[in-house]
Design a protein around this motif. Structure first.
Motif, PDB file in Angstrom:
ATOM      1  N   GLY A 195     -25.568  99.970  32.223  1.00  0.00           N
ATOM      2  CA  GLY A 195     -25.249 100.453  30.895  1.00  0.00           C
ATOM      3  C   GLY A 195     -24.580  99.428  29.998  1.00  0.00           C
ATOM      4  N   TRP A 196     -24.332  98.240  30.518  1.00  0.00           N
ATOM      5  CA  TRP A 196     -23.694  97.218  29.704  1.00  0.00           C
ATOM      6  C   TRP A 196     -24.541  96.876  28.483  1.00  0.00           C
ATOM      7  CZ3 TRP A 196     -20.811  92.501  32.177  1.00  0.00           C
ATOM      8  CH2 TRP A 196     -19.619  92.949  32.754  1.00  0.00           C
ATOM      9  N   THR A 197     -23.882  96.701  27.368  1.00  0.00           N
ATOM     10  CA  THR A 197     -24.530  96.272  26.139  1.00  0.00           C
ATOM     11  C   THR A 197     -24.638  94.752  26.119  1.00  0.00           C
ATOM     12  OG1 THR A 197     -22.435  96.071  24.950  1.00  0.00           O
ATOM     13  CG2 THR A 197     -23.532  98.235  24.911  1.00  0.00           C
ATOM     14  N   ARG A 198     -25.394  94.257  25.163  1.00  0.00           N
ATOM     15  CA  ARG A 198     -25.490  92.802  24.990  1.00  0.00           C
ATOM     16  C   ARG A 198     -24.114  92.196  24.761  1.00  0.00           C
ATOM     17  NH1 ARG A 198     -25.684  89.797  20.261  1.00  0.00           N
ATOM     18  NH2 ARG A 198     -26.021  91.677  19.015  1.00  0.00           N
ATOM     19  N   GLU A 199     -23.297  92.888  23.970  1.00  0.00           N
ATOM     20  CA  GLU A 199     -21.968  92.361  23.674  1.00  0.00           C
ATOM     21  C   GLU A 199     -21.099  92.276  24.922  1.00  0.00           C
ATOM     22  OE1 GLU A 199     -23.901  93.769  20.106  1.00  0.00           O
ATOM     23  OE2 GLU A 199     -23.482  94.788  22.003  1.00  0.00           O
ATOM     24  N   GLN A 200     -21.208  93.257  25.806  1.00  0.00           N
ATOM     25  CA  GLN A 200     -20.430  93.221  27.055  1.00  0.00           C
ATOM     26  C   GLN A 200     -20.884  92.078  27.947  1.00  0.00           C
ATOM     27  OE1 GLN A 200     -21.163  97.528  27.809  1.00  0.00           O
ATOM     28  NE2 GLN A 200     -19.013  97.588  28.439  1.00  0.00           N
TER      29      GLN A 200
END
Length: 210
Positions: A195-200
């Motif tokens: 579920g990590w986003t690109r920003e994470q």
């Protein structure tokens, strides 16, 4: 972990960058796992891909490790298709993987249970053909004969069976079970989620890549 030359297409690379492999980021993904699809799409189809290639490409090697999950029988078949693409057009492996992940539901249990093995292979070969890989060549590697082998063997396999064996042996050394699993510099990282986003991802890379 080292990458066998015949699986070189599993490495996310840019033709203009030759990384020194200071760090290795391994993504253990299964083509029929929804969470693997989510992670793949974040890594490959968002600007994170450019970050990995352009900003960190000289310090990080990113590898898609194919992880067969045998409780879904079709998992073996779809990954065999991946290995066939690696033989025919290795530079198309990621493009093929993106197309297959987009259609992964077509290969879930209920959508293959009444289909012959070779029929499933034909559908997979068509996906390869849709991204510019020779469909006939892929199917030729996957096709299982209904005739005994020359030695009378009934477990003849196909022309990517040995590649499957190598990948399974490799993955067992790490002890990967769930998908997706991320291994960074040889150590499983349980903090990274599908579920990590690109920003994470970019924040984590900033903290962990020298």
């Amino acid at each position: 972990m080292a990458l066998a030359p015949k699986f070189a297409g599993q490495k996310l690379t840019s033709s203009s960058i030759q990384p020194k492999a200071v760090h290795t980021l391994e993504l253990y993904l299964d083509y029929v796992c929804p969470f693997s699809a989510k992670m793949f799409k974040t890594v490959y189809t968002t600007p994170l891909r450019d970050t990995l290639l352009e900003k960190y490409g000289d310090r990080v090697v990113t590898i898609f490790r194919q992880q067969i999950q045998p409780w879904h029988p079709s998992s073996t078949l779809v990954h065999e298709a991946g290995f066939a693409v690696l033989k025919v057009r290795p530079e198309k492996f990621y493009e093929f993987s993106a197309a297959l992940f987009d259609q992964q539901k077509d290969f879930f249990d209920v959508n293959v249970v009444n289909e012959t093995r070779n029929a499933t292979y034909k559908r997979l070969a068509k996906i390869a053909g849709s991204v510019g890989v020779d469909e006939d060549n892929v199917y030729e590697l996957l096709h299982i004969s209904d005739k005994p082998g020359e030695d009378g063997s009934l477990n003849t396999g196909n022309r990517v069976t040995n590649d499957v064996k190598v990948q399974v042996k490799t993955n067992r050394l790490v002890g990967v079970h769930v998908t997706p699993t991320v291994v960074f510099d040889g150590v499983v990282n349980g903090d990274i989620s599908s579920g990590w986003t690109r920003e994470q991802w970019e924040e984590w890379l900033g903290k962990n890549v020298d």
